[in-house]
Design an enzyme around this catalytic site. Structure first.
Site, PDB file in Angstrom:
ATOM      1  CB  ALA A 177      -8.162   8.013   5.297  1.00  0.00           C
ATOM      2  N   GLY A 178     -10.855   8.275   7.073  1.00  0.00           N
ATOM      3  CA  GLY A 178     -11.989   9.142   7.365  1.00  0.00           C
ATOM      4  C   GLY A 178     -13.185   8.460   7.998  1.00  0.00           C
ATOM      5  CG  ASN A 195      -5.354   1.476  12.364  1.00  0.00           C
ATOM      6  OD1 ASN A 195      -4.150   1.671  12.314  1.00  0.00           O
ATOM      7  ND2 ASN A 195      -5.868   0.848  13.405  1.00  0.00           N
ATOM      8  CB  SER A 196      -8.404   6.016  13.496  1.00  0.00           C
ATOM      9  OG  SER A 196      -7.083   6.307  13.157  1.00  0.00           O
ATOM     10  N   GLY A 247      -7.685   9.558  10.399  1.00  0.00           N
ATOM     11  CA  GLY A 247      -7.854   9.632  11.847  1.00  0.00           C
ATOM     12  C   GLY A 247      -8.887  10.621  12.338  1.00  0.00           C
ATOM     13  CE  LYS A 306      -3.018   2.862   2.710  1.00  0.00           C
ATOM     14  NZ  LYS A 306      -3.480   3.205   4.057  1.00  0.00           N
TER      15      LYS A 306
END
Length: 264
Positions: A193-194, A215-216, A167, A106
């Site tokens: 993301a987001g 992830n977050s 994040g 990635k």
């Protein structure tokens, strides 16, 4: 009686996956929580920040691969923390060395530490080098349809536009750009993301994304393992809703029950 549409398989670099949820390994309180959350998510592709995580480059330190086995998961090394094409290429070469010739990576090249927004100029440069060297590149990018098209033309195996800044948990900030990317793309499109909660993941899938990487949203939840389970179901529900085709939106109400045959 209408037949439900058949889903096409989720294929990355020639390999078919059942889960359309990809997860990261950072920000958990310990490796045990990491393992439990990833198991609960049902994910088959797990991304690892090579510059921040030990996958064998630091002998004597806890090795993430001891709890996230490459025999069970597809390990997706990423270039998080890289701010130039040169850094990103070097990181991918290190990952290939550590993972016995593993080609799937990635790519992310960041512009600055405040926004973690992708530097698309450096990303394009790195993608060209990596594809020429035989890497199978899944690439984090802005939600610019033109850049997404160029990355696919270079030979990236998937484009991964952000839904919101890394994040932040803001959800999908610009669904209209995502829709253009999805309409045009010849390679899988994954939101990266987001995402902040299960409904964000569902919306991404309802738009037609092949998968979602996060992830977050899981690691920063009050109960990460529970959120991982929620995300698994959210991805599945969103994909089914996309295949089913939602009802059209209307300005005024329409009765749910037929009006014919009413008792007078």
């Amino acid at each position: 009686m209408s037949h439900a549409p058949l889903d096409k398989p989720f294929v990355i670099a020639g390999r078919t996956y059942h889960s359309r949820l990809l997860v990261g390994t950072g920000k958990y309180k310990d490796l045990t929580e990491t393992r439990e959350a990833i198991e609960a998510s049902g994910a088959e592709i797990v991304t690892v920040a090579v510059r921040r995580t030990n996958i064998g480059q630091n002998p004597g330190e806890p090795n993430l691969l001891e709890v996230i086995s490459p025999d069970r998961y597809t390990i997706l090394p990423n270039t998080a923390g890289c701010y130039t094409a040169e850094e990103a290429v070097r990181t991918c070469r290190l990952a290939r060395e550590l993972l016995d010739g593993h080609q799937l990576v990635k790519l992310e090249v960041l512009a600055d530490q405040k926004t973690l927004f992708p530097n698309v100029v450096e990303t394009l440069k790195a993608a060209e080098v990596l594809v020429k060297e035989g890497f199978e590149v899944m690439v984090y990018t802005s939600d610019d349809p033109i850049i997404a098209r160029q990355l696919a033309e270079i030979g990236c195996v998937a484009v991964m536009p952000l839904a919101g800044l890394i994040g932040t948990g803001l959800g999908i900030c610009n669904p209209y750009n995502l829709r253009i990317i999805l309409e045009e793309s010849k390679v899988p499109v994954l939101v990266d993301a987001g995402v902040g909660t299960a409904s964000d993941a569902t919306i991404a899938m309802e738009l037609g994304c092949e998968a979602v990487l996060m992830n977050s949203a899981i690691a920063h939840a009050q109960h990460p393992v529970l959120m991982a389970r929620a995300m698994k179901h959210a991805i599945e529900a969103g994909r089914l809703a996309y295949l089913a085709g939602r009802m059209p939106k209307k300005l005024y109400a329409s009765a749910s029950s037929p009006l014919e045959g009413l008792i007078r």
